[in-house]
Each structure stands twice: as C-alpha cells, then as structure tokens.
Design an enzyme around this catalytic site. Structure first.
Site: not given
Ligand code: S3P
Length: 440
Positions: A24-25, A126, A176, A178, A327, A400
């Site tokens: 997914k990422s 969020r 993080s 993200q 995750d 999840r």
């Molecule tokens: C992700 C980063 C993680 C993860 C999320 C996907 C990403 O979140 O939990 O499912 O694709 O960069 P955080 O950046 O909030 O840790």
C-alpha cells in the site's frame, strides 16, 4: 458488512497464497511520484484498494493522465513534472487514507494554486499538526479545524498556493514516514537544502523512490538531506514491480504459525528492512519462517516467505522496533494470544492515532475473545495461553483490527461475529476471497 465465522473441523493448510496484493505504501508513492515525474512510468502488482484508488482520483483531479488495468494489476502515470499539476475546483478526497492526505499536502503546499483536501469521518479525526508544523516552517500556509485546546489541527485542510517553499533542518517529533514524506515532497519545491532528522528510523519507501527518480538525497544514520536542483525522471521504460505488502501478508503468516500441521508460502513479498522486522520478531518468538529467492528491483527488496505451524513464545518488544512493526501490532497481538508467557509492548503511543485507537481496539478484541490483556497508555501486555471462546467484536472501522479479528476466529476455531468489516477494502479487497479459499 459483518463477518461470521462458524466453528468447523480444524483447518489444515498447505498452500501458496499468490494473491497478496501490492504494498500500500509503495502503491501510493508510485502514483504520487509517477505523476510528478517528467516522463511516463509503469508499475505492476499495484494495489487497487479504496485508499490507493482515492490517490489515483486525486491526481486525475489535478490533471494527471493515469491509465489503470485492474485485471492485470498495472498502472501507468503520464507524469506532468513538478509544476504541471492543474488546480482543482473541488475538495480533494482521500477517503480513509492518512498516507494520501499527509503526503499530498506536502505537494499542494508547493503549488501556485490554493487547494482543499479532506477524507472520511475517520480522517477528519486524524491529527495533522504533525505535518502543518514542519510545512509551515518551510513557508507553507495550511489551515484546518483546530481542536478546542488548540493542540491539534484536523481536516479539511486549506492549503494556500503561491508561497515560496524554503529549506530547513527539522527534527521529527515522532518517527513517522508520513510526516517525513510530506516534508520530502514539499522539499521538491525549493532549491534550498532540506534536512530531516529522524528520532528513529521508519519506512523509507519515499526516499528509495525519490532517489530512483533522480533526486539528490543523502542519507546517513538518522539524517536525510535533500539538495541540488529538483527534477523527477523515471530512468527506465521498464514496468516497476511493487512487492506484495508485508503488512497484508502478516495476517496469513501469523495464521500459518497458529494452525496445526500447516505450511503457507507467500511469494514475492516486500522485504525492505524498514518493514520486515515483523518476520525477525516472529522468528524470535520461535516462528518457523524461512525466506528464499531474495532479490531487488533497484528500488525495493522482496522474496518468498514460507511459514509452518509453530509453538510461539511471547517476548518483550523493544521500543526501537515499534516504528518498523507499527502496522503489524494488531496481528502480533493475535499471535501473542497463542504464545507461551507474556508479550509486552510499550512506546507505541502512535497506535492511539491510527485508523482507530488501536490500543483500545486491541484490548476490546482480545478481551472479547477471552484473552488476558493489560492496557497501558502507550501499549499493552498480553498473557498467552488462555482458552479463547466464541466472540463478537467491532472493528471500529479499522481494517487491520477487522482482519486481526478474523484471523483470531480461524486460529482459535470459535464462532465469531466481526462487525464492520467493509473497511478491509481500504487495504486488502481480496482478503475474504483468500480466507474463503483457505477455510473451505
Ligand atoms: C505509512 C506510514 C505509517 C503507517 C501507515 C502507512 C506510509 O504511518 O502506519 O499505515 O505509507 O508512510 P505513520 O507515518 O503515521 O507512522
């Protein structure tokens, strides 16, 4: 949609699961980075889940031509370059995807036009201050709904265009990917140096893909530096393989450990070191896991994972491992229900702000099924070995948690009702097809 599991003759598996979807990422990043490149990019084993489809729709709304073939699992982006996105006169919609809203905000901050971006009711809860703060330091202007105590900001986000993005050195307050990625993507819109210091390493797919597309990134220990002129150019006309998602595979890896006399193989799963720690941890818990055919496509590592029935022993999870398994913690909790001794997790406060408050959701699921769990503000402790009983639980709209509950029901072979399972479509639309095939 609710999932109902009826107790049956014990399931024994000896199978290869070939339909674990693409990561997914990486799928999100393939659309985002492919759209901003100067040329065409093709990807295969793309994850056509709700979250990633929302990311595709956003870039289409911003004027990028993206061709998709669901059957073949392929996408092709006709990149418009860093400055080729077109303003969109409607609110961009990310659905349930925290990754989309946070990463895309970094890009929108660098545009010449204003934008508005939001998602579903879960996204509107969020926390966004984590991206608004660093992006504001880069001169971005982003407004959202402030919480009453003014400690956080929530979507919809209004992102002003025409602000000259500038460089900075920023220490991330939380590990993080993200947040790191939002800053790295905004960094494409300045010629200044941008330095990011990570408190702990976390998934590095953005760095790998930006480097592959020609961005000057220097990474040493916990510091990432972006410098020099920014241009994204796909160096190859070959289609890029997106490895199968280790976070999705983890549900069936845990199931393989827990079912008696079973063996499950998962081919070509992602083995990026910032994601595969769940395998190391399960192996430390005595899981019989073997990895073979490891290879790389210049971007990401992947290989075949085989798992056999295992007698698990529970362990104390090291806090530095938490960002690497963030995750997989819900399904790790299910594994712990069957392990000997105690599994303790602390330093995982981030779980409170995921698709649901995952600590509360795990406590709800474990307690409902008869497991022993103690809740901490930043984690939990599970004592394995309790006899699990029939249960009913609610996923709280968290994919999840829903999938972990299904795995718990099959592994314990108890009657179960898992409420609110449609959310699984955000990350793993074929999950129930695989479950059905395995449990018939
Ligand atoms: C992700 C980063 C993680 C993860 C999320 C996907 C990403 O979140 O939990 O499912 O694709 O960069 P955080 O950046 O909030 O840790």
């Amino acid at each position: 949609m609710d999932f109902i599991y009826k107790k049956r003759n014990p399931v024994v598996l000896n199978t290869t699961i070939t339909d674990i979807p693409g990561d997914k990422s990486i799928s999100h990043r393939s659309i985002i980075i492919g759209s901003l490149a100067n040329n065409k990019s093709s990807f295969h084993n793309f994850l056509f889940s709700e979250d990633c489809i929302n990311t595709i729709n956003i870039f289409r709304d911003l004027g990028v031509k993206i061709e998709t073939n669901l059957e073949a699992g392929t996408i092709q982006t006709q990149g418009v370059g860093l400055y080729g996105l077109r303003p969109c006169n409607k609110t961009l919609y990310t659905g349930n995807s925290g990754t989309s809203i946070r990463l895309i905000s970094g890009i929108l901050a660098g545009q010449k036009f204003d934008s508005e971006i939001t998602g579903d009711s879960s996204i509107e809860k969020r926390p966004m201050k984590r991206i608004v703060e660093p992006l504001s330091l880069m001169n971005a202007e982003i407004y959202g709904n402030e919480s009453l105590d003014q400690k956080n900001i929530f979507p919809p986000l209004h992102i002003k265009g025409n602000n000259l993005i500038k460089g900075m050195t920023y220490t991330l307050p939380v590990a993080s990917a993200q947040v790191k990625s939002a800053v790295l993507l905004a960094a494409l819109y300045t010629r200044d140096d941008v330095n990011i210091i990570e408190p702990a390493k976390c998934r590095d797919h953005t760095e790998l893909m930006l480097k592959y597309f020609g961005v000057n990134l220097f990474i040493s220990n916990n510091k990432i530096s972006c410098s020099g002129p920014r241009q994204l150019q796909n160096p190859s006309t070959k289609s890029i393989y997106i490895p199968s998602d280790i976070s999705s595979a983890a549900f069936f890896i845990v199931l393989g450990c827990l079912l008696p006399d079973s063996r499950i193989c998962i081919p070509k799963a992602g083995l990026n070191k910032t994601r595969s720690r769940i395998l190391d941890i399960l192996i430390e818990m005595n899981a019989r896991i073997t990895i073979s055919n490891v290879c790389s496509n210049d971007l990401e590592m992947y290989g075949d994972i085989a798992v056999e029935s295992s007698s698990l022993k529970n362990i104390r999870i090291r806090e530095e491992d938490i960002p690497f398994i963030i995750d997989e913690i819900p399904v790790l909790a299910i594994a712990a229900l069957f392990g000997k001794g105690k599994l303790k997790i602390t330093g995982a406060k981030e779980l409170r702000v995921k698709e649901s408050d995952r600590i509360a959701s795990i406590v709800h699921l474990v307690s409902a099924s008869g497991g022993k769990i103690i809740e901490y503000e930043d984690g939990f402790e599970i004592e394995g070995g309790s006899e699990l009983h029939d249960f009913e639980c609610n996923s709280s709209g968290d994919h999840r948690i829903a999938m972990s509950a299904v795995i718990a029901a099959i592994a314990a072979n108890v009657n179960a009702v898992v409420k609110n399972c449609s959310c699984i479509n955000t990350s793993f639309p074929d999950f129930f097809d695989i479950v059905k095939k395995l449990t018939i």
